[in-house]
Design a protein around this motif. Structure first.
Motif, mmCIF file in Angstrom:
data_model
loop_
_atom_site.group_PDB
_atom_site.id
_atom_site.type_symbol
_atom_site.label_atom_id
_atom_site.label_comp_id
_atom_site.label_asym_id
_atom_site.label_seq_id
_atom_site.Cartn_x
_atom_site.Cartn_y
_atom_site.Cartn_z
ATOM 1 N N UNK A 191 48.161 34.668 50.136
ATOM 2 C CA UNK A 191 46.846 33.715 50.465
ATOM 3 C C UNK A 191 47.557 32.581 49.821
ATOM 4 N N UNK A 192 48.482 32.406 48.556
ATOM 5 C CA UNK A 192 49.210 31.329 48.345
ATOM 6 C C UNK A 192 50.258 31.280 48.988
ATOM 7 N N UNK A 193 50.970 31.346 49.517
ATOM 8 C CA UNK A 193 52.057 31.104 50.553
ATOM 9 C C UNK A 193 51.299 30.455 52.163
ATOM 10 N N UNK A 194 50.072 31.005 52.224
ATOM 11 C CA UNK A 194 49.126 30.357 53.371
ATOM 12 C C UNK A 194 48.855 29.644 52.703
ATOM 13 N N UNK B 44 37.905 30.269 46.519
ATOM 14 C CA UNK B 44 36.678 29.224 47.467
ATOM 15 C C UNK B 44 37.596 28.812 49.367
ATOM 16 N N UNK B 45 38.344 29.228 49.418
ATOM 17 C CA UNK B 45 38.769 29.645 50.536
ATOM 18 C C UNK B 45 38.635 31.053 51.310
ATOM 19 N N UNK B 46 38.963 31.985 50.559
ATOM 20 C CA UNK B 46 39.153 32.990 50.966
ATOM 21 C C UNK B 46 37.684 34.110 50.723
ATOM 22 N N UNK B 47 36.803 33.291 50.020
ATOM 23 C CA UNK B 47 35.674 33.870 49.608
ATOM 24 C C UNK B 47 35.541 35.398 49.267
ATOM 25 N N UNK B 48 36.389 35.233 47.831
ATOM 26 C CA UNK B 48 37.093 36.453 47.400
ATOM 27 C C UNK B 48 36.836 36.115 45.328
ATOM 28 N N UNK B 49 37.357 37.520 44.983
ATOM 29 C CA UNK B 49 37.344 37.192 43.673
ATOM 30 C C UNK B 49 38.559 37.862 43.097
ATOM 31 N N UNK B 50 39.388 36.753 42.799
ATOM 32 C CA UNK B 50 40.577 37.087 42.187
ATOM 33 C C UNK B 50 40.712 37.972 40.557
ATOM 34 N N UNK B 51 41.185 38.810 40.447
ATOM 35 C CA UNK B 51 41.533 39.523 38.984
ATOM 36 C C UNK B 51 42.612 39.125 38.284
ATOM 37 N N UNK B 52 42.324 39.276 36.875
ATOM 38 C CA UNK B 52 43.106 38.559 35.981
ATOM 39 C C UNK B 52 44.895 38.304 36.280
ATOM 40 N N UNK B 53 45.063 39.946 36.492
ATOM 41 C CA UNK B 53 46.509 39.665 37.585
ATOM 42 C C UNK B 53 46.956 38.586 38.123
ATOM 43 N N UNK B 54 46.163 38.909 39.465
ATOM 44 C CA UNK B 54 46.475 38.098 40.343
ATOM 45 C C UNK B 54 46.244 36.029 39.730
ATOM 46 N N UNK B 55 45.529 36.136 39.345
ATOM 47 C CA UNK B 55 45.027 34.561 38.984
ATOM 48 C C UNK B 55 46.965 34.328 38.544
ATOM 49 N N UNK B 56 47.472 34.725 37.399
ATOM 50 C CA UNK B 56 48.634 35.006 36.313
ATOM 51 C C UNK B 56 49.704 34.989 37.884
ATOM 52 N N UNK B 57 49.302 35.761 39.059
ATOM 53 C CA UNK B 57 50.793 35.706 39.375
ATOM 54 C C UNK B 57 50.328 34.086 40.328
ATOM 55 N N UNK B 58 49.614 33.557 40.260
ATOM 56 C CA UNK B 58 48.902 32.413 41.149
ATOM 57 C C UNK B 58 50.029 31.133 40.148
ATOM 58 N N UNK B 59 49.941 31.420 39.329
ATOM 59 C CA UNK B 59 50.110 30.377 38.126
ATOM 60 C C UNK B 59 52.568 30.577 38.316
#
Length: 386
Positions: A84-87, A114-129
């Motif tokens: 999702x991030x690299x897209x 918002x763009x993907x209409x999903x709910x991210x976990x704390x782990x996924x948010x950390x990966x994005x950061x």
């Protein structure tokens, strides 16, 4: 490290690989020994190898297949949020160059939700950061590239930066700069008088030591060949040899320190080397297949993005380093298991089981010593690269 047992590698055709390698070594002129991997007991299975002509097509394919099956990366399960991030980065890089870095810096987990209409976990948010910081840093460094750029500046701004951000600091101690391989220094000073000046180890630009390994195994060594513009191929080849010898010394030290471990276990140990030049990035693997036979093969070959438009290419680097980190964790567990088996050798002695006597310690063979320094000053034969 000599061994009473010999571990041959005989192919299906009946070819003894060790005999072929030793025959090749005898034909190497003194002036070229340092620059020939065969002299170091290394069987080069990469594409630019010199030794392929010694073997038949079937023998070569068998050796390469064997290496690829036994020395490989673990395929890790990376999160969908990486895609999702690299897209999103891919969409951003289609804009004007002036807006790319700021737009990526503003790419928060909330925007992806918002763009993907999903709910991210704390782990996924950390990966994005982690990904956002790495990509923005890479992009800023790329924007500041002003040729010519030195080897150290390029290394720290690109290959080393990615390694330090994408690999796990809790499991891997990462050192960068003009540093020496400890295992190489240990091998060079073995048997040397303590009153003589100590010899330094093989030079490297990146060293990854497994923190949780009882052996403090240097499982990942990196070497950068020049900055930009790209160096001459002689420099690239010489550094490949230096990197390979350092990897060999790491394995040699591990074999020596665990001489009572089961042969099959210790011979299944392998380490990694990273070699980069220009924008090219290689990862090599090495193991000790048999007595005086260390196999060097290519694990991954890729190019780092050299324009802001190509920043999405960093997705492959993140996945690659994720696989590498999981493999390093597996290597750590394996080497600790080997060391435990080494420490329990007294049990076989107590049981007096003669059948087990020939199965311990592996058989690394006798490591080739560094030739006289004068040989490095002699004229380099360009044919060694063909």
């Amino acid at each position: 490290m000599s061994s009473t047992c010999q571990r041959p590698w005989v192919l299906r055709s009946g070819t003894n690989v060790g005999d072929k390698l030793s025959s090749c070594v005898k034909t190497i002129p003194e002036a070229q020994k340092c620059l020939n991997l065969a002299y170091w007991n290394i069987l080069d299975l990469t594409e630019d190898t010199q030794i392929k002509s010694l073997f038949s097509t079937n023998d070569w394919e068998e050796m390469v297949e064997s290496f690829n099956n036994e020395v490989k990366l673990v395929e890790s399960d990376f999160l969908d949020v990486v895609e999702y991030f690299f897209d999103e980065v891919g969409q951003i890089t289609k804009k004007d160059d002036k807006d790319i870095i700021n737009a990526i810096d503003r790419l928060t987990p909330e925007i992806i939700e918002t763009n993907r209409k999903i709910k991210l976990s704390d782990e996924e948010k950390n990966v994005i950061s982690i990904l956002r910081r790495a990509v923005v840093t890479y992009a800023e460094n790329l924007e500041r590239v002003d040729l010519p750029i030195s080897e150290a500046d390029f290394d720290n701004a690109f290959p080393n930066m990615l390694a330090k951000r994408f690999l796990n600091r809790e499991e891997l101690k990462m050192d960068v700069g003009e540093i020496a391989c400890w295992a190489s220094a240990c091998r060079r000073n073995e048997g040397r008088s303590v009153v003589l000046r100590a010899r330094i180890g093989q030079k490297c630009d990146f060293r990854g030591t497994l923190k949780k390994s009882i052996n403090r195994l240097e499982a990942l060594i990196g070497l950068r060949s020049g900055g930009l513009p790209e160096p001459h191929r002689k420099k690239i080849y010489e550094d490949k040899v230096d990197l390979s010898v350092a990897m060999r010394d790491v394995l040699y030290t591990f074999f020596r320190e665990n001489s009572n471990a089961p042969s099959s276990e210790i011979h299944s140990t392998f380490v990694f080397g990273i070699h980069s030049w220009g924008w090219v990035h290689y990862i090599y693997g090495m193991d000790c297949k048999a007595t005086n036979i260390l196999r060097l093969g290519s694990i991954s070959h890729s190019k780092m993005p050299n324009t802001l438009k190509m920043l999405p290419v960093l997705e492959s680097f993140y996945v690659l380093f994720t696989d590498l980190q999981d493999t390093l964790s597996t290597i750590c567990e394996h080497t600790n298991s080997v060391s435990l088996a080494h420490s329990l050798i007294h049990r076989n002695r107590k049981r007096k089981n003669p059948e087990k006597a020939g199965e311990k310690g592996g058989s690394f063979g006798n490591p080739s010593q560094t030739p006289n320094k004068k040989s490095r000053k002699l004229n380099y034969v360009d044919s060694s690269l063909n």
